[in-house]
Design a protein around this motif. Structure first.
Motif, PDB file in Angstrom:
ATOM      1  N   TYR A   1       0.852  -1.187   0.000  1.00  0.00           N
ATOM      2  CA  TYR A   1       0.000   0.000   0.000  1.00  0.00           C
ATOM      3  C   TYR A   1       0.895   1.247   0.000  1.00  0.00           C
ATOM      4  O   TYR A   1       1.801   1.362   0.810  1.00  0.00           O
ATOM      5  N   GLY A   2       0.631   2.175  -0.892  1.00  0.00           N
ATOM      6  CA  GLY A   2       1.371   3.443  -0.869  1.00  0.00           C
ATOM      7  C   GLY A   2       2.708   3.420  -1.571  1.00  0.00           C
ATOM      8  O   GLY A   2       3.588   4.247  -1.276  1.00  0.00           O
ATOM      9  N   LEU A   3       2.901   2.514  -2.526  1.00  0.00           N
ATOM     10  CA  LEU A   3       4.164   2.440  -3.253  1.00  0.00           C
ATOM     11  C   LEU A   3       4.246   3.572  -4.281  1.00  0.00           C
ATOM     12  O   LEU A   3       3.297   3.819  -5.021  1.00  0.00           O
ATOM     13  N   THR A   4       5.381   4.277  -4.313  1.00  0.00           N
ATOM     14  CA  THR A   4       5.626   5.305  -5.326  1.00  0.00           C
ATOM     15  C   THR A   4       6.885   4.932  -6.099  1.00  0.00           C
ATOM     16  O   THR A   4       7.555   3.943  -5.777  1.00  0.00           O
ATOM     17  N   ASP A   5       7.231   5.751  -7.076  1.00  0.00           N
ATOM     18  CA  ASP A   5       8.435   5.421  -7.841  1.00  0.00           C
ATOM     19  C   ASP A   5       9.714   5.806  -7.100  1.00  0.00           C
ATOM     20  O   ASP A   5      10.820   5.592  -7.591  1.00  0.00           O
ATOM     21  N   LYS A   6       9.582   6.381  -5.900  1.00  0.00           N
ATOM     22  CA  LYS A   6      10.766   6.704  -5.094  1.00  0.00           C
ATOM     23  C   LYS A   6      11.339   5.474  -4.398  1.00  0.00           C
ATOM     24  O   LYS A   6      12.519   5.454  -4.042  1.00  0.00           O
ATOM     25  N   GLU A   7      10.493   4.457  -4.172  1.00  0.00           N
ATOM     26  CA  GLU A   7      10.934   3.256  -3.455  1.00  0.00           C
ATOM     27  C   GLU A   7      11.600   2.281  -4.428  1.00  0.00           C
ATOM     28  O   GLU A   7      11.019   1.258  -4.812  1.00  0.00           O
ATOM     29  N   LYS A   8      12.805   2.608  -4.861  1.00  0.00           N
ATOM     30  CA  LYS A   8      13.495   1.832  -5.897  1.00  0.00           C
ATOM     31  C   LYS A   8      13.752   0.386  -5.459  1.00  0.00           C
ATOM     32  O   LYS A   8      13.595  -0.551  -6.247  1.00  0.00           O
ATOM     33  N   THR A   9      14.165   0.204  -4.200  1.00  0.00           N
ATOM     34  CA  THR A   9      14.493  -1.147  -3.736  1.00  0.00           C
ATOM     35  C   THR A   9      13.238  -2.010  -3.633  1.00  0.00           C
ATOM     36  O   THR A   9      13.272  -3.199  -3.969  1.00  0.00           O
ATOM     37  N   LEU A  10      12.138  -1.423  -3.194  1.00  0.00           N
ATOM     38  CA  LEU A  10      10.885  -2.171  -3.156  1.00  0.00           C
ATOM     39  C   LEU A  10      10.444  -2.582  -4.553  1.00  0.00           C
ATOM     40  O   LEU A  10       9.915  -3.682  -4.746  1.00  0.00           O
ATOM     41  N   TRP A  11      10.697  -1.711  -5.528  1.00  0.00           N
ATOM     42  CA  TRP A  11      10.369  -2.075  -6.904  1.00  0.00           C
ATOM     43  C   TRP A  11      11.240  -3.246  -7.382  1.00  0.00           C
ATOM     44  O   TRP A  11      10.759  -4.124  -8.109  1.00  0.00           O
ATOM     45  N   GLU A  12      12.480  -3.265  -6.969  1.00  0.00           N
ATOM     46  CA  GLU A  12      13.342  -4.417  -7.291  1.00  0.00           C
ATOM     47  C   GLU A  12      12.753  -5.691  -6.701  1.00  0.00           C
ATOM     48  O   GLU A  12      12.769  -6.752  -7.335  1.00  0.00           O
ATOM     49  N   LEU A  13      12.247  -5.576  -5.480  1.00  0.00           N
ATOM     50  CA  LEU A  13      11.644  -6.732  -4.816  1.00  0.00           C
ATOM     51  C   LEU A  13      10.434  -7.232  -5.594  1.00  0.00           C
ATOM     52  O   LEU A  13      10.283  -8.435  -5.832  1.00  0.00           O
ATOM     53  N   VAL A  14       9.573  -6.311  -6.016  1.00  0.00           N
ATOM     54  CA  VAL A  14       8.374  -6.681  -6.767  1.00  0.00           C
ATOM     55  C   VAL A  14       8.760  -7.387  -8.068  1.00  0.00           C
ATOM     56  O   VAL A  14       8.236  -8.455  -8.398  1.00  0.00           O
ATOM     57  N   LYS A  15       9.690  -6.792  -8.794  1.00  0.00           N
ATOM     58  CA  LYS A  15      10.036  -7.310 -10.121  1.00  0.00           C
ATOM     59  C   LYS A  15      10.936  -8.538 -10.072  1.00  0.00           C
ATOM     60  O   LYS A  15      11.126  -9.202 -11.096  1.00  0.00           O
ATOM     61  N   SER A  16      11.459  -8.850  -8.888  1.00  0.00           N
ATOM     62  CA  SER A  16      12.275 -10.055  -8.757  1.00  0.00           C
ATOM     63  C   SER A  16      11.442 -11.321  -8.947  1.00  0.00           C
ATOM     64  O   SER A  16      11.971 -12.372  -9.330  1.00  0.00           O
ATOM     65  N   GLY A  17      10.148 -11.249  -8.660  1.00  0.00           N
ATOM     66  CA  GLY A  17       9.269 -12.403  -8.803  1.00  0.00           C
ATOM     67  C   GLY A  17       9.414 -13.436  -7.702  1.00  0.00           C
ATOM     68  O   GLY A  17       8.817 -14.517  -7.780  1.00  0.00           O
ATOM     69  N   VAL A  18      10.193 -13.121  -6.654  1.00  0.00           N
ATOM     70  CA  VAL A  18      10.380 -14.074  -5.558  1.00  0.00           C
ATOM     71  C   VAL A  18       9.068 -14.295  -4.806  1.00  0.00           C
ATOM     72  O   VAL A  18       8.758 -15.396  -4.374  1.00  0.00           O
ATOM     73  N   PHE A  19       8.276 -13.219  -4.670  1.00  0.00           N
ATOM     74  CA  PHE A  19       7.001 -13.298  -3.960  1.00  0.00           C
ATOM     75  C   PHE A  19       5.859 -12.897  -4.888  1.00  0.00           C
ATOM     76  O   PHE A  19       6.042 -12.094  -5.800  1.00  0.00           O
ATOM     77  N   ARG A  20       4.687 -13.461  -4.643  1.00  0.00           N
ATOM     78  CA  ARG A  20       3.488 -12.951  -5.294  1.00  0.00           C
ATOM     79  C   ARG A  20       3.202 -11.584  -4.676  1.00  0.00           C
ATOM     80  O   ARG A  20       3.321 -11.409  -3.467  1.00  0.00           O
ATOM     81  N   THR A  21       2.841 -10.596  -5.493  1.00  0.00           N
ATOM     82  CA  THR A  21       2.588  -9.260  -4.962  1.00  0.00           C
ATOM     83  C   THR A  21       1.285  -8.687  -5.507  1.00  0.00           C
ATOM     84  O   THR A  21       0.906  -8.954  -6.653  1.00  0.00           O
ATOM     85  N   VAL A  22       0.605  -7.916  -4.667  1.00  0.00           N
ATOM     86  CA  VAL A  22      -0.560  -7.143  -5.077  1.00  0.00           C
ATOM     87  C   VAL A  22      -0.260  -5.693  -4.740  1.00  0.00           C
ATOM     88  O   VAL A  22       0.064  -5.370  -3.589  1.00  0.00           O
ATOM     89  N   LEU A  23      -0.338  -4.817  -5.731  1.00  0.00           N
ATOM     90  CA  LEU A  23      -0.048  -3.403  -5.557  1.00  0.00           C
ATOM     91  C   LEU A  23      -1.348  -2.612  -5.506  1.00  0.00           C
ATOM     92  O   LEU A  23      -2.217  -2.780  -6.365  1.00  0.00           O
ATOM     93  N   ILE A  24      -1.487  -1.763  -4.507  1.00  0.00           N
ATOM     94  CA  ILE A  24      -2.679  -0.931  -4.385  1.00  0.00           C
ATOM     95  C   ILE A  24      -2.449   0.385  -5.113  1.00  0.00           C
ATOM     96  O   ILE A  24      -1.494   1.113  -4.820  1.00  0.00           O
ATOM     97  N   ASP A  25      -3.316   0.679  -6.085  1.00  0.00           N
ATOM     98  CA  ASP A  25      -3.287   1.952  -6.827  1.00  0.00           C
ATOM     99  C   ASP A  25      -2.016   2.163  -7.637  1.00  0.00           C
ATOM    100  O   ASP A  25      -1.590   3.296  -7.846  1.00  0.00           O
ATOM    101  N   VAL A  26      -1.387   1.090  -8.065  1.00  0.00           N
ATOM    102  CA  VAL A  26      -0.205   1.186  -8.923  1.00  0.00           C
ATOM    103  C   VAL A  26      -0.494   0.405 -10.207  1.00  0.00           C
ATOM    104  O   VAL A  26      -0.761  -0.803 -10.146  1.00  0.00           O
ATOM    105  N   PRO A  27      -0.457   1.049 -11.359  1.00  0.00           N
ATOM    106  CA  PRO A  27      -0.833   0.398 -12.616  1.00  0.00           C
ATOM    107  C   PRO A  27       0.273  -0.489 -13.175  1.00  0.00           C
ATOM    108  O   PRO A  27       0.808  -0.237 -14.263  1.00  0.00           O
ATOM    109  N   TYR A  28       0.629  -1.532 -12.445  1.00  0.00           N
ATOM    110  CA  TYR A  28       1.669  -2.456 -12.901  1.00  0.00           C
ATOM    111  C   TYR A  28       1.175  -3.882 -12.708  1.00  0.00           C
ATOM    112  O   TYR A  28       0.714  -4.252 -11.617  1.00  0.00           O
ATOM    113  N   VAL A  29       1.269  -4.672 -13.774  1.00  0.00           N
ATOM    114  CA  VAL A  29       0.843  -6.072 -13.728  1.00  0.00           C
ATOM    115  C   VAL A  29       1.886  -6.922 -14.444  1.00  0.00           C
ATOM    116  O   VAL A  29       2.392  -6.542 -15.506  1.00  0.00           O
ATOM    117  N   ASP A  30       2.237  -8.055 -13.838  1.00  0.00           N
ATOM    118  CA  ASP A  30       3.022  -9.057 -14.547  1.00  0.00           C
ATOM    119  C   ASP A  30       2.544 -10.438 -14.100  1.00  0.00           C
ATOM    120  O   ASP A  30       1.499 -10.556 -13.453  1.00  0.00           O
TER     121      ASP A  30
END
Length: 329
Positions: free
Chosen positions: A128-157
């Protein structure tokens, strides 16, 4: 079974160094910490004390990761609704969950974040509350290690879903209603944070509406601050016919400034917070159902953990006219 000796050998460091990294002791270089965490991941090592503590816990735990950095009551109200909806839905689905805050992770590398969640048996993270400033969290999301659900962020993979209202459409809807009720040619739009995905979507909707209605749009960023919105209103309200705000908190700041200036300008907000009822005047706003959004996110996490691919899930919103009598108990 992999031991701490195996990790030390793999990383090329002393056993004591591995222990320091695992326990968060200072005095270890970033390069060394990276080597240790890489070795931990490669060997799938779990410390004995943590493994024992988790042995009785249910697999498939999820984490609710919230951004509590804001100090204003609006953010607190939204996060409490998120927590309520998420916890109740997790109980209904019999999912085990933990609550984590951005501040607990801000000094960690992505390898440290992965290890942090793995040792707690986390398989999915709702952010909740992810912005483009949280670079390391974005690395975590895109790593695919965990299933993730983003609130109010238009990103899907494949492993990530997005849940939230259609911010562009909602902004156009509430602004259109306010302008139609008060025919206007000049619009002051007080936008949110430039790093917020929802703010940028709302701004896009406002720009499209202004073009459609052939209105002049004057944009200033209030960064979700009541004080900044108040100051912007003092400076620019007299030159514009209507004030559209990207959040309720900023709408309150704008309305209070207008009252002090003793001039009338229609104001509308966005979020549907109870605070709007105390602004002093009725205002249109978009009501987001934050508890429902969070519940939908937990449901979507269940789908991801069940093997489904990520998708965009759009939740409901309504246009409301908030007043004091609507919120008192």
């Amino acid at each position: 079974m992999v031991s701490i000796k195996d990790v030390a050998r793999q990383a090329g460091v002393a056993i004591s160094t591995v222990s320091k990294v695992l326990n968060g002791y200072p005095g270890v270089s970033e390069d060394t910490k990276k080597k240790v965490h890489e070795a931990i991941q490669e060997l799938n090592f779990v410390p004995n004390s943590i493994a024992a503590a988790l042995s009785s816990k249910k697999a498939g735990r999820i984490a609710l990761l919230l951004n509590m950095k804001g100090k204003n009551t609006a953010i607190q109200e939204i996060n409490m609704q998120y927590l309520s909806g998420g916890i109740h839905k997790a109980q209904e689905m019999k999912l085990d969950l933990i609550t984590v805050f951005f501040s607990m992770l801000e000094d960690k590398t992505v390898e440290e974040m992965i290890q942090y969640f793995k040792i707690q048996n986390i398989e999915g993270i709702i952010i909740y509350g992810l912005t483009d400033k949280e670079k390391t969290l974005w690395e975590l999301v895109k790593s695919g290690v965990f299933r993730t659900v983003l609130i109010d962020v238009p990103y899907v993979d494949e492993n990530t879903s997005s849940v939230g209202v259609d911010h562009k459409a909602a902004q156009m809807e509430v602004a259109r209603k306010t302008i139609e009720e008060n025919p206007s040619e000049k619009i002051l739009y007080i936008a949110g944070d430039k790093n917020s995905y929802s703010s940028m979507q709302r701004l896009e909707g406002m720009e499209e509406l202004a073009k459609e209605l052939d209105c002049r749009l004057f944009v200033r960023h209030g960064d979700f601050s009541e004080l900044k919105s108040r100051n912007i209103t003092f400076q620019y309200a007299k030159k514009n016919d209507v004030i559209v705000c990207s959040s309720d908190l900023m709408a309150i700041g704008a309305m209070r400034a207008l009252i002090e200036m003793d001039i009338f300008r229609p104001v509308c907000g966005f979020d549907g917070l109870n605070l709007m009822g105390y602004a002093g005047k009725q205002m249109n706003t978009i009501k987001q159902y934050f508890a429902e959004v969070s519940a939908e996110a937990v449901q979507e996490m269940g789908n991801l953990l069940g093997g489904e691919e990520g998708q965009r899930v759009v939740t409901r919103h309504t246009v409301e006219r908030m007043q004091y009598l609507d919120i008192i108990c």
